[in-house]
Design a protein around this motif. Structure first.
Motif, short mmCIF file in Angstrom:
data_model
loop_
_atom_site.label_atom_id
_atom_site.label_comp_id
_atom_site.label_asym_id
_atom_site.label_seq_id
_atom_site.Cartn_x
_atom_site.Cartn_y
_atom_site.Cartn_z
N ARG A 193 8.19 0.50 1.31
CA ARG A 193 6.75 0.45 0.98
C ARG A 193 6.08 -0.71 1.71
NH1 ARG A 193 8.65 1.89 -4.22
NH2 ARG A 193 8.66 -0.30 -4.84
N SER A 205 5.38 0.35 5.31
CA SER A 205 4.26 1.31 5.39
C SER A 205 2.94 0.58 5.26
CB SER A 205 4.40 2.35 4.27
OG SER A 205 5.59 3.11 4.43
N LYS A 206 2.89 -0.37 4.36
CA LYS A 206 1.66 -1.13 4.16
C LYS A 206 1.32 -1.93 5.41
CE LYS A 206 -0.50 -4.26 0.86
NZ LYS A 206 -0.29 -5.04 -0.39
N THR A 207 2.37 -2.47 6.05
CA THR A 207 2.15 -3.25 7.28
C THR A 207 1.57 -2.36 8.38
OG1 THR A 207 3.99 -4.71 6.71
CG2 THR A 207 3.28 -4.69 9.01
#
Length: 720
Positions: A11, A14-16
């Motif tokens: 997660r 993905s956020k990065t």
């Protein structure tokens, strides 16, 4: 089961990535807007070099807007001229009326001509200079200097027309007029004018000036059925174009813009006045001096007398000409002799009946036009009046389906009722208020009889009864009945159809009523019985009437004749009654008194009469039972003199006996050695053929001329 640490790490990655994409998007938008701003500033700096301020800016703005509107106009003009481009691509000119027809009456006597008088064999160099100069001076003085459109000539015409000059100053150049003659129609619309401009430029690009002028001289209509100056010179003056005088050339040059208005056989004074204007134009254009035209002013042109044109049954001939062109089809021949159904004596009676009534009572009833068609029971038209003055208006009110018949349409309703139901003329029916939806027709006088018979309802022209009956039969069968009996044009099937809210022609109404008169057989109106070429070759011969194309049963016809007979004897058609001549018919009056009709028949003839105004202005309360019925009486009274009055089919009324003048033989009482007073159709045709063969044998010619082919039949009075 996956490791929670692994899920958390995924997660985070993905956020990065999302943060990186957002940063990239923000950076790209920022850089894009900054680049666009810099580009806009550069463009602004570039156009600032052309900045105009002060009074100059006003003119620049006007020029800019003008160029924008010009571009829009060019696109619009191109779109409207597409059909004109197609015409030039095909290279086909409008086809002229390329038939020349000599018409004979039912007895074989010439009654008129139709079609073209055309001759393009004379070269431009052979046409007199003053004919060319008179045309240029009047129609297009700068013809040899412009490229298809004479701007100054157009402005001059506009100024002249604004000042009230009545000399017919034309704004169109000769090239424009030729473009209209070769490719277009006479409709006055913006689209046609744009096409005309395009075609004018095309003609100038593809033809020399002399070729354009020659085409103009050959293809222009000059009145009297003559196309071109060569044919017009022969028609009006009986001369070759090479031999005409200056005065005659001036009269011909005055015909181009208004051939029917200034034709010398129509109005000689107007033709000479127009010729005088042309002579003045010659002087103004410096083609001639005043001294050179003085002789032509003092001795104006003298056209040859053509009384036959004014006296001809012109409305009938126009209609017969259309029928002739349909019958000859694509024949290679262009000259024909056509025997028609017209009876000159009945035609005189018809014209006199219309004109006399209008002259005596037209003003009182505010009615200015009338039409009449009379025919035999088989549809052979014996007389046709399409208006009060053919010279003033060639519109044929007898054949054009543009007027409503009013109550004269009701016989189609009753014929449908008698055919579909058990009703008889003596059947009773209620005359009371009736509505279809929110439409509630009323009777004339707004009164009701209660219980009445169908025969009485027809005689009194009651409105509620046919409407009530149309609800029972349906309106579609009524429309079908009208078309079956002879109404050829389509009309909307509305609630008010039973009361005659449809467009019909006088000719079709006469044809329809003829079905009642002849016992139920088809009776379509026709004009032509025989067509031959100028050399005598048979092109068309009307088939003999050997049988009945039955449209109505005998029972329906008997019922219709019963009720329509009651219209004349006790109903609204009382003024139509001719003493001793059994008759039947129906009156008709439309809303606001715009149209008044009477259609009736005897054992001998059928006649339909209409009165009204061309602009649809209401008359002064004119009904079908007044002037139309009165006119029908006057015509039929004359038409039945000196002939055997035949009984009316299904009507128990004895006709008057034939009255023989003192010193004449009664029919069948002549001495045996005396020749028969009439000829049969076969004998008449044989006599014509024999006469033609004898003439050819004497002259050694292989073909006859127009005049020679029209051989009258002495003493013939037999119907063809």
């Amino acid at each position: 089961m996956k490791d929670p640490f692994y899920q958390k790490q995924k997660r985070a990655k993905s956020k990065t990535r999302l943060l990186e994409a957002d940063a990239w998007l923000d950076s790209a938008l920022y850089d894009g807007f900054k680049s666009a701003g810099r580009t806009y500033i550069k463009i602004q700096d570039f156009f600032s070099l052309f900045a105009v301020r002060g009074i100059k800016r006003f003119f620049v703005e006007i020029a800019s807007d003008a160029m924008s509107f010009a571009a829009i106009g060019a696109v619009l003009m191109t779109a409207l001229a597409l059909s004109a481009m197609d015409a030039t691509a095909s290279g086909e000119f409008n086809r002229a009326e390329d038939y020349s027809v000599v018409f004979l009456d039912r007895y074989g006597n010439e009654i008129g001509r139709r079609g073209i008088r055309a001759d393009d064999s004379v070269a431009l160099s052979a046409i007199p200079d003053y004919m060319i100069e008179a045309t240029l001076a009047t129609e297009d003085r700068r013809f040899y200097n412009h490229l298809g459109i004479d701007v100054w000539g157009t402005l001059r015409a506009l100024v002249s027309n604004v000042e009230g000059d009545s000399s017919l100053q034309g704004g169109s150049s000769i090239t424009q007029q030729l473009a209209k003659n070769l490719f277009l129609t006479n409709e006055r619309t913006l689209e046609r004018k744009i096409k005309e401009l395009f075609l004018a430029f095309w003609l100038e690009a593809n033809f020399s000036k002399d070729e354009i002028l020659k085409l103009y001289f050959d293809r222009s209509y000059m009145g009297g059925g003559a196309f071109g100056v060569v044919a017009a010179a022969d028609f009006y003056f009986g001369k070759r174009i090479q031999d005409i005088t200056l005065a005659e050339a001036a009269m011909l040059a005055g015909l181009f813009k208004a051939p029917t208005r200034y034709a010398p056989h129509v109005d000689l004074a107007a033709a000479r006045g127009r010729a005088n204007v042309v002579l003045s134009n010659l002087v103004d254009a410096d083609f001639m001096t005043e001294g050179q035209v003085t002789g032509a002013r003092r001795r104006p042109a003298e056209p040859i007398v053509r009384n036959d044109i004014a006296e001809a049954p012109n409305y009938f001939l126009d209609w017969a000409f259309l029928e002739t062109k349909q019958l000859v089809g694509d024949s290679d021949e262009i000259g024909f002799i056509v025997r028609t159904t017209i009876d000159p004596e009945l035609q005189d009676y018809a014209e006199d009946a219309i004109q006399t009534v209008l002259r005596e009572e037209g003003d009182a009833f505010n009615v200015s036009q009338g039409a009449l068609v009379a025919m035999d029971h088989d549809g052979a038209v014996r007389a046709m009046v399409g208006g009060v003055d053919y010279g003033a208006s060639q519109y044929n009110r007898a054949t054009n389906p543009t007027r409503q018949p009013g109550s004269s349409f009701k016989p189609f309703v009753y014929a449908t009722v008698f055919e579909m139901t058990d009703y008889t003329p003596r059947s009773t029916i209620t005359d009371a208020p009736v509505c279809i939806g929110n439409w509630c027709p009323q009777n004339y006088g707004r009164s009701y009889r209660g219980t009445t018979s169908i025969r009485a309802a027809v005689a009194a022209s009651i409105n509620t009864v046919p409407v009530r009956l149309s609800i029972q039969t349906g309106r579609e069968p009524i429309a079908d009945m009208a078309h079956r009996l002879g109404i050829q044009n389509d009309f909307p099937i509305t609630r008010s159809l039973a009361l005659g809210v449809a467009s019909v022609s006088v000719l079709d109404m006469a044809s329809s009523y003829a079905v009642f008169a002849n016992g139920g057989c088809r009776a379509t109106g026709y004009a032509v019985t025989r067509i031959t070429t100028l050399s005598g070759d048979l092109v068309y011969d009307a088939p003999e009437n050997t049988g009945c194309d039955r449209l109505l049963s005998d029972e329906v016809v008997l019922s219709m004749n019963d009720v329509l007979h009651a219209v004349n004897y006790g109903g609204t058609g009382g003024r139509a009654v001719v003493e001793g001549v059994p008759s039947a018919g129906k009156t008709g009056t439309t809303t606001s008194y715009r149209d008044a009709w009477y259609i009736g028949y005897t054992g001998n003839y059928v006649a339909a009469i209409w009165y009204g105004n061309d602009n649809y202005e209401p008359t002064n309360n004119l009904t079908g039972g007044r002037l139309p019925a009165q006119t029908w009486h006057n015509f039929m009274d004359n038409a039945h003199r000196g002939i055997e009055v035949l009984p009316l089919y299904g009507v128990e009324m004895e006709p008057r006996p034939l009255i023989i003048a003192e010193g004449e033989d009664a029919p069948g009482q002549a001495e045996e050695e005396a020749p028969p007073p009439t000829l049969t159709e076969a004998a008449a045709v044989k006599l014509l053929d024999l006469s033609e063969k004898m003439r050819q044998a004497q002259t050694g010619a292989g073909s006859g001329s127009l005049d020679q082919a029209a051989v009258p039949i002495p003493g013939s009075s037999e119907s063809l």
